[in-house]
Enzyme design. Sequence first.
Site, PDB file in Angstrom:
ATOM      1  CE  LYS A  86      -4.410  -1.863   1.282  1.00  0.00           C
ATOM      2  NZ  LYS A  86      -5.491  -2.027   2.255  1.00  0.00           N
ATOM      3  NE  ARG A 114      -7.700  -8.105  -0.105  1.00  0.00           N
ATOM      4  CZ  ARG A 114      -7.168  -7.317  -1.036  1.00  0.00           C
ATOM      5  NH1 ARG A 114      -6.116  -6.567  -0.751  1.00  0.00           N
ATOM      6  NH2 ARG A 114      -7.702  -7.276  -2.246  1.00  0.00           N
TER       7      ARG A 114
HETATM    8  N1  HH2 Z   1      -7.476  -3.609   0.640  1.00  0.00           N
HETATM    9  C1  HH2 Z   1      -7.756  -3.592  -0.679  1.00  0.00           C
HETATM   10  C2  HH2 Z   1      -8.802  -4.357  -1.176  1.00  0.00           C
HETATM   11  N2  HH2 Z   1      -9.516  -5.168  -0.376  1.00  0.00           N
HETATM   12  N3  HH2 Z   1      -9.943  -6.061   1.764  1.00  0.00           N
HETATM   13  C3  HH2 Z   1      -9.671  -6.108   3.070  1.00  0.00           C
HETATM   14  N4  HH2 Z   1     -10.367  -6.932   3.874  1.00  0.00           N
HETATM   15  N5  HH2 Z   1      -8.672  -5.344   3.626  1.00  0.00           N
HETATM   16  C4  HH2 Z   1      -7.912  -4.507   2.882  1.00  0.00           C
HETATM   17  O1  HH2 Z   1      -7.034  -3.813   3.447  1.00  0.00           O
HETATM   18  C5  HH2 Z   1      -8.180  -4.422   1.466  1.00  0.00           C
HETATM   19  C6  HH2 Z   1      -9.229  -5.232   0.942  1.00  0.00           C
HETATM   20  C7  HH2 Z   1      -6.954  -2.739  -1.600  1.00  0.00           C
HETATM   21  O2  HH2 Z   1      -5.872  -3.430  -2.138  1.00  0.00           O
HETATM   22  P1  HH2 Z   1      -5.784  -4.137  -3.593  1.00  0.00           P
HETATM   23  O3  HH2 Z   1      -6.884  -5.123  -3.775  1.00  0.00           O
HETATM   24  O4  HH2 Z   1      -4.438  -4.713  -3.727  1.00  0.00           O
HETATM   25  O5  HH2 Z   1      -5.921  -2.963  -4.636  1.00  0.00           O
HETATM   26  P2  HH2 Z   1      -7.115  -2.410  -5.497  1.00  0.00           P
HETATM   27  O6  HH2 Z   1      -8.175  -1.934  -4.565  1.00  0.00           O
HETATM   28  O7  HH2 Z   1      -6.495  -1.307  -6.312  1.00  0.00           O
HETATM   29  O8  HH2 Z   1      -7.646  -3.527  -6.370  1.00  0.00           O
END
Ligand code: HH2
Length: 264
Positions: free
Chosen positions: A197, A239
């Site tokens: 992040k 995660r």
């Molecule tokens: N962060 C993201 C997405 N889903 N779910 C939970 N439970 N906790 C988190 O911190 C979380 C999440 C954001 O990360 P990412 O999926 O890698 O990126 P993007 O939202 O750009 O797809």
Amino acid sequence: MGVLNITPDSFSDGGQFTDLATALAHAHQMVADGAHWIDVGGESTRPGATPVAPVEEQRRVLPVVEALAAEGIAVSIDTRHASVARAAVAAGATMINDVGASLGPVAAEHGVAWVAVHSQGEPASMQDAPRYQDVVAEVLDYLVGRAEAARAAGVVDVWIDPGVGFGKTTAHNLTLLAHLDRFVATGHPVLVGTSRKGFLGGLLGVSDGRDVAAPVADRLEGSLATATWAMANGVAMVRVHDVRPTVEAALVIAGQIITTDAAA
Ligand code: HH2
């Protein structure tokens, strides 16, 4: 929990897994590396992201959910939309990972696990000016309220997640991480997602003596440090994008022997 984003625009893996075969191969690799859950998402919730219509989100995620669930892999669906959650559960997902923290009733309806994630504001504007009087108390109160309501509505397996990066400054994120024990003390299993992040980019850039944030591909140390910290503080699941290094880091602090592929 291994992250599998079927999106063109996720901040770290956007566009990499939009092809079904590539997505499944990546999921298989994460399972082989030690992931217990595969978290499938079809809408980026990164700061500034454009919302995706639920019908498009379903088109992206359902074939992947169906194929993985058919192989007996535990799948969670990362969505803010009830229609997507319902369709994914029908396709075999057994956990709803809910960044909007509003789908407890859907989880109750279908008898699946539910993760309530705290966020302040919508992805498009959540990082503009996040404000809290007491970030730990506010996030905790909100999540406990959501979790208790979901339990009362009949959800058996309720998780809470402080939502690192969702309407939070670096100071807010670090304060929440410093007080994970208070989330663990609620008795609800805690999930934390810090992987790659933006706040880690800022911290790593500074620690390197550079005045620019470390790029997404260069945040592994921060991801591992925070995931390990979370696990050592009683968090039940992290995660992550980088499953193998995270499992290895966890095994080190658990005092277990790591067998590398070469030595196996
Ligand atoms: N962060 C993201 C997405 N889903 N779910 C939970 N439970 N906790 C988190 O911190 C979380 C999440 C954001 O990360 P990412 O999926 O890698 O990126 P993007 O939202 O750009 O797809």
